[in-house]
Write an enzyme that holds these catalytic residues in place. Sequence first.
Site, PDB file in Angstrom:
ATOM      1  N   HIS A  99       0.851  -1.197   0.000  1.00 51.22           N
ATOM      2  CA  HIS A  99       0.000   0.000   0.000  1.00 51.22           C
ATOM      3  C   HIS A  99       0.875   1.232   0.000  1.00 51.22           C
ATOM      4  CE1 HIS A  99       0.657  -1.410   4.127  1.00 51.22           C
ATOM      5  NE2 HIS A  99       0.658  -0.129   4.486  1.00 51.22           N
ATOM      6  N   HIS A 101       1.057   5.110   0.932  1.00 53.57           N
ATOM      7  CA  HIS A 101       0.425   6.167   1.724  1.00 53.57           C
ATOM      8  C   HIS A 101       0.496   7.471   0.939  1.00 53.57           C
ATOM      9  CE1 HIS A 101       0.322   4.132   5.772  1.00 53.57           C
ATOM     10  NE2 HIS A 101       1.296   3.413   5.233  1.00 53.57           N
TER      11      HIS A 101
END
Length: 139
Positions: A99, A101
């Site tokens: 992921h 950010h």
Amino acid sequence: MDCLFCKIARKGLPSDVIVYENDAAMAFLDIHPLSLGHTLVIPKIHYENIITLKEDEITPLFSAVKKITEQLMKVLSPHGFTIGINHGKDAGQVVDHLHIHVIPRYLGDGGRSIHSIIQNSSPYEEGLHNIAKKIRISQ
Ligand code: AMP
Ligand code: ZN
């Protein structure tokens, strides 16, 4: 596999926090935001990190990062962004589904730059050029 972000990608969790998706990637609001608009961008398929990510997933993933950054700029008018990946447990990765950010930054938010992650480091005892030689990828 019982991965939290795979569940989000399958919309097995409340999907009202999803803010963008394309065929291969999805963006949703972080449940513990560091700032207003803190967003996570994931590949819909499970990859632990950028090393295992397949080549043809790169474009849709980073296109989603660009799209959501533009949108956050448009609707929230932050003063900047910090965009990054915690890669590996020792670097702070808690959820083992890749992921990115996207953290909007605001004047006076008290946050610092990527350069504040590590301090007082002098890693080039071998000399900058020797390390470059070791790292360089030949064409
Ligand atoms: P990292 O340390 O890079 O693995 O960060 C994981 C991030 O996922 C943290 O910022 C968490 O706040 C966020 N997070 C964990 N669970 C959820 C969830 N169910 N929905 C949205 N974000 C989450
Ligand atoms: Zn997953």
